[in-house]
Design a protein around this motif. Structure first.
Motif, PDB file in Angstrom:
ATOM      1  N   ALA B  24      16.796 -75.442 -18.854  1.00  0.00           N
ATOM      2  CA  ALA B  24      17.510 -74.609 -19.829  1.00  0.00           C
ATOM      3  C   ALA B  24      18.978 -74.971 -19.963  1.00  0.00           C
ATOM      4  N   GLY B  25      19.449 -75.916 -19.134  1.00  0.00           N
ATOM      5  CA  GLY B  25      20.877 -76.233 -19.172  1.00  0.00           C
ATOM      6  C   GLY B  25      21.739 -75.068 -18.741  1.00  0.00           C
ATOM      7  N   ALA B  26      21.252 -74.270 -17.792  1.00  0.00           N
ATOM      8  CA  ALA B  26      21.976 -73.069 -17.375  1.00  0.00           C
ATOM      9  C   ALA B  26      23.171 -73.425 -16.498  1.00  0.00           C
ATOM     10  N   ASP B  27      24.140 -72.527 -16.488  1.00  0.00           N
ATOM     11  CA  ASP B  27      25.340 -72.679 -15.664  1.00  0.00           C
ATOM     12  C   ASP B  27      25.016 -72.136 -14.270  1.00  0.00           C
ATOM     13  N   TYR B  28      24.907 -73.047 -13.286  1.00  0.00           N
ATOM     14  CA  TYR B  28      24.566 -72.561 -11.938  1.00  0.00           C
ATOM     15  C   TYR B  28      25.272 -73.376 -10.870  1.00  0.00           C
ATOM     16  N   VAL B  29      25.400 -72.735  -9.687  1.00  0.00           N
ATOM     17  CA  VAL B  29      25.942 -73.405  -8.511  1.00  0.00           C
ATOM     18  C   VAL B  29      24.859 -73.423  -7.443  1.00  0.00           C
ATOM     19  N   ASP B  30      24.658 -74.597  -6.845  1.00  0.00           N
ATOM     20  CA  ASP B  30      23.718 -74.734  -5.738  1.00  0.00           C
ATOM     21  C   ASP B  30      24.519 -74.516  -4.453  1.00  0.00           C
ATOM     22  N   VAL B  76      12.257 -62.960 -13.449  1.00  0.00           N
ATOM     23  CA  VAL B  76      13.426 -62.310 -14.048  1.00  0.00           C
ATOM     24  C   VAL B  76      14.218 -63.268 -14.936  1.00  0.00           C
ATOM     25  N   ILE B  77      14.404 -64.511 -14.483  1.00  0.00           N
ATOM     26  CA  ILE B  77      15.246 -65.413 -15.275  1.00  0.00           C
ATOM     27  C   ILE B  77      14.461 -66.133 -16.365  1.00  0.00           C
ATOM     28  N   GLY B  78      13.135 -66.171 -16.274  1.00  0.00           N
ATOM     29  CA  GLY B  78      12.328 -66.861 -17.281  1.00  0.00           C
ATOM     30  C   GLY B  78      12.654 -66.436 -18.706  1.00  0.00           C
ATOM     31  N   PRO B  79      12.630 -65.142 -19.014  1.00  0.00           N
ATOM     32  CA  PRO B  79      12.959 -64.728 -20.384  1.00  0.00           C
ATOM     33  C   PRO B  79      14.392 -65.092 -20.785  1.00  0.00           C
ATOM     34  N   GLU B  80      15.356 -64.937 -19.860  1.00  0.00           N
ATOM     35  CA  GLU B  80      16.744 -65.300 -20.171  1.00  0.00           C
ATOM     36  C   GLU B  80      16.867 -66.777 -20.525  1.00  0.00           C
ATOM     37  N   LEU B  81      16.049 -67.610 -19.870  1.00  0.00           N
ATOM     38  CA  LEU B  81      16.128 -69.059 -20.075  1.00  0.00           C
ATOM     39  C   LEU B  81      15.165 -69.532 -21.171  1.00  0.00           C
ATOM     40  N   HIS B  82      14.518 -68.608 -21.858  1.00  0.00           N
ATOM     41  CA  HIS B  82      13.523 -68.951 -22.889  1.00  0.00           C
ATOM     42  C   HIS B  82      12.406 -69.798 -22.312  1.00  0.00           C
ATOM     43  N   LEU B  83      12.009 -69.445 -21.092  1.00  0.00           N
ATOM     44  CA  LEU B  83      10.911 -70.138 -20.414  1.00  0.00           C
ATOM     45  C   LEU B  83       9.856 -69.130 -19.970  1.00  0.00           C
ATOM     46  N   ALA B  84       9.579 -68.153 -20.837  1.00  0.00           N
ATOM     47  CA  ALA B  84       8.572 -67.135 -20.529  1.00  0.00           C
ATOM     48  C   ALA B  84       7.872 -66.757 -21.826  1.00  0.00           C
ATOM     49  N   PRO B  85       6.631 -66.283 -21.729  1.00  0.00           N
ATOM     50  CA  PRO B  85       5.968 -65.742 -22.925  1.00  0.00           C
ATOM     51  C   PRO B  85       6.803 -64.611 -23.518  1.00  0.00           C
ATOM     52  N   THR B 167       8.147 -71.258 -17.063  1.00  0.00           N
ATOM     53  CA  THR B 167       8.485 -71.661 -15.691  1.00  0.00           C
ATOM     54  C   THR B 167       7.242 -72.095 -14.917  1.00  0.00           C
ATOM     55  N   VAL B 168       6.081 -71.571 -15.280  1.00  0.00           N
ATOM     56  CA  VAL B 168       4.853 -71.938 -14.558  1.00  0.00           C
ATOM     57  C   VAL B 168       4.513 -73.406 -14.792  1.00  0.00           C
ATOM     58  N   ASP B 169       4.732 -73.892 -16.007  1.00  0.00           N
ATOM     59  CA  ASP B 169       4.487 -75.310 -16.292  1.00  0.00           C
ATOM     60  C   ASP B 169       5.409 -76.199 -15.460  1.00  0.00           C
ATOM     61  N   LEU B 170       6.683 -75.810 -15.384  1.00  0.00           N
ATOM     62  CA  LEU B 170       7.636 -76.593 -14.588  1.00  0.00           C
ATOM     63  C   LEU B 170       7.223 -76.589 -13.118  1.00  0.00           C
ATOM     64  N   ARG B 207      10.888 -83.423 -21.359  1.00  0.00           N
ATOM     65  CA  ARG B 207      11.802 -82.405 -21.883  1.00  0.00           C
ATOM     66  C   ARG B 207      13.240 -82.846 -21.583  1.00  0.00           C
ATOM     67  N   PRO B 208      14.148 -82.697 -22.531  1.00  0.00           N
ATOM     68  CA  PRO B 208      15.490 -83.285 -22.347  1.00  0.00           C
ATOM     69  C   PRO B 208      16.196 -82.825 -21.063  1.00  0.00           C
ATOM     70  N   GLY B 209      16.162 -81.528 -20.785  1.00  0.00           N
ATOM     71  CA  GLY B 209      16.846 -81.039 -19.586  1.00  0.00           C
ATOM     72  C   GLY B 209      16.238 -81.593 -18.312  1.00  0.00           C
ATOM     73  N   ILE B 210      14.923 -81.701 -18.292  1.00  0.00           N
ATOM     74  CA  ILE B 210      14.236 -82.215 -17.106  1.00  0.00           C
ATOM     75  C   ILE B 210      14.456 -83.715 -16.969  1.00  0.00           C
ATOM     76  N   ALA B 211      14.325 -84.447 -18.068  1.00  0.00           N
ATOM     77  CA  ALA B 211      14.512 -85.905 -18.012  1.00  0.00           C
ATOM     78  C   ALA B 211      15.905 -86.236 -17.486  1.00  0.00           C
ATOM     79  N   ALA B 212      16.919 -85.524 -17.959  1.00  0.00           N
ATOM     80  CA  ALA B 212      18.287 -85.776 -17.487  1.00  0.00           C
ATOM     81  C   ALA B 212      18.424 -85.414 -16.007  1.00  0.00           C
ATOM     82  N   TYR B 213      17.815 -84.317 -15.610  1.00  0.00           N
ATOM     83  CA  TYR B 213      17.887 -83.888 -14.209  1.00  0.00           C
ATOM     84  C   TYR B 213      17.240 -84.904 -13.280  1.00  0.00           C
ATOM     85  N   LEU B 214      16.077 -85.415 -13.668  1.00  0.00           N
ATOM     86  CA  LEU B 214      15.344 -86.338 -12.791  1.00  0.00           C
ATOM     87  C   LEU B 214      16.139 -87.626 -12.554  1.00  0.00           C
ATOM     88  N   GLU B 215      17.005 -87.968 -13.509  1.00  0.00           N
ATOM     89  CA  GLU B 215      17.838 -89.176 -13.363  1.00  0.00           C
ATOM     90  C   GLU B 215      19.150 -88.892 -12.649  1.00  0.00           C
TER      91      GLU B 215
END
Lengths: 247, 247
Positions: B24-30, B76-85, B167-170, B207-215
């Motif tokens: 989702a390109g979310a703003d997060y800190v690990d 909880v975050i799935g709907p916020e990230l547009h990754l939920a039904p 999120t289940v697909d991911l 998916r663009p966000g995932i492809a960029a992350y994997l690299e």
């Protein structure tokens, strides 16, 4: 109107759902006990529903909404049954606690099935003794200590979250009942450190819906087929594990 | 703004959360990778929060909402990230699927820790070999067959629920990546029966966000400390279990 689908003959994981329904005096049918295991298995075929569960228990609400997994079911019906916190933060915390109970129950199950569900207990007793000893010494105090600490942090309430009972309290009551059946010696060793959990269990057992249920024929006894089983060789005091390091 | 608390040094269960945030390109800190394991452990003390988690991962949303357990966080975050039904029925089914993935991941972990987390793998290799053989033969095809059947029931969409990724697909993508690392031989034996799952994984990786992350350097490799570990002696073909009946 709720239809509960769970294997007949054992309290098992279905009991966490029954306790919530019974506490609230909800209108429900225990399909497995009424119609047998075949009626429960039917829904496991992906051809029979567009939302197939992986395993029982699952619940139908008003013949429409279908829910699988204990924690997911309790999350949805908790508010309807007035057994959930009244705000989102509380409900999110409650669901986290319920999922910790899910993990705890899975580890309790694995004490008698450490190699998996394909073998009978009698085919994995040697490994079970080793896993059960480690469980009693490490995991059992860790899980129970977690819940005891949460209760001790707000002694003004007997419940895990806020001022009112939730499905999580009923589930912890059920876990303690199962542990007293399966591991009576280990639990006796821990009892002095579990004062708040004991008070919670007493408070749950005195709730009118639960008290009536526990006296009814609907409440099934633990036995050697469910999650909680009493094998004397798996019980014992809490003590360091000194057995063979690779068995 | 999300703060993810998870142990540094492994993808582990934290990776299911990272994939959703990255997609989702979310703003997060690990927090664990930035501040170390101590910053993660701090919250496990009941004195430091009124909603203590039992274990990582847990997530803070906007410095306030605190969530524990992978499935609870994604719910909880799935709907916020547009990754939920976009409807309650779909979200309830998605959460059930996510909880089945939770159980699957737990069983994958237990192939190398069948006696529990207190012992190193090297202290339980004999039992691990037995559990892993049963897992490969029975549990692995059962879980993967369940997801394959669901995908096959609606071939017009590559996703598990409806027309859009959730999120289940991911998470299923991540499980398959972990299984290919841990059990390459077993998965190769099953590949012909997993066409829909393979198509899902390909679609996730594009998916663009995932492809960029994997690299990116944020994507951590699997190693011998996390849930998914490659021990050659635990891998092998799918075949009947003929080992000693009580070991």
């Amino acid at each position: 109107m709720y239809d509960l689908y769970y294997w007949p003959g054992i309290p098992g994981r279905g009991e966490f759902i029954r306790l919530a329904l019974e506490d609230a005096g909800a209108d429900y049918v225990d399909i497995g006990r009424r119609d047998g295991a075949g009626a429960v298995a039917w829904y496991l075929d992906v051809a029979h529903t567009d939302a197939p569960p992986f395993a029982p228990p699952y619940l139908e609400v008003d013949g429409k909404v279908r829910l699988s997994h204990v924690a997911n079911i309790l999350r949805v019906i908790g508010p309807e049954l007035h057994l959930a916190p009244d705000n989102a933060d509380g409900q999110n915390f409650a669901h986290g606690l319920q999922l910790t109970i899910t993990d705890f129950v899975s580890e309790i199950h694995d004490t008698h099935h450490p190699l998996g569900p394909e073998l009978y207990y009698e085919e994995q007793t040697t490994v079970s003794k080793r896993r059960a000893a480690l469980f009693r010494t490490h995991r059992l105090p860790k899980y129970l200590g977690y819940f005891e600490d949460i209760l001790a942090s707000h002694p003004q309430s007997p419940w895990l979250i806020g001022e009112n009972a939730t499905t999580v309290d009923l589930s912890l009551f059920q876990v303690m009942a199962g542990l007293r059946y399966a591991f009576p010696t280990a639990i006796e060793h821990l009892d002095n450190a579990l004062g708040h959990i004991q008070a919670l269990c007493a408070a749950v057992s005195e709730r009118p819906g639960i008290a009536a249920y526990l006296e009814s024929p609907r409440r099934q006894s633990f036995n050697q087929q469910g999650v909680f089983r009493h094998y004397p060789e798996l019980d014992g005091p809490i003590e360091p594990d000194n057995s063979d390091p690779d068995l």
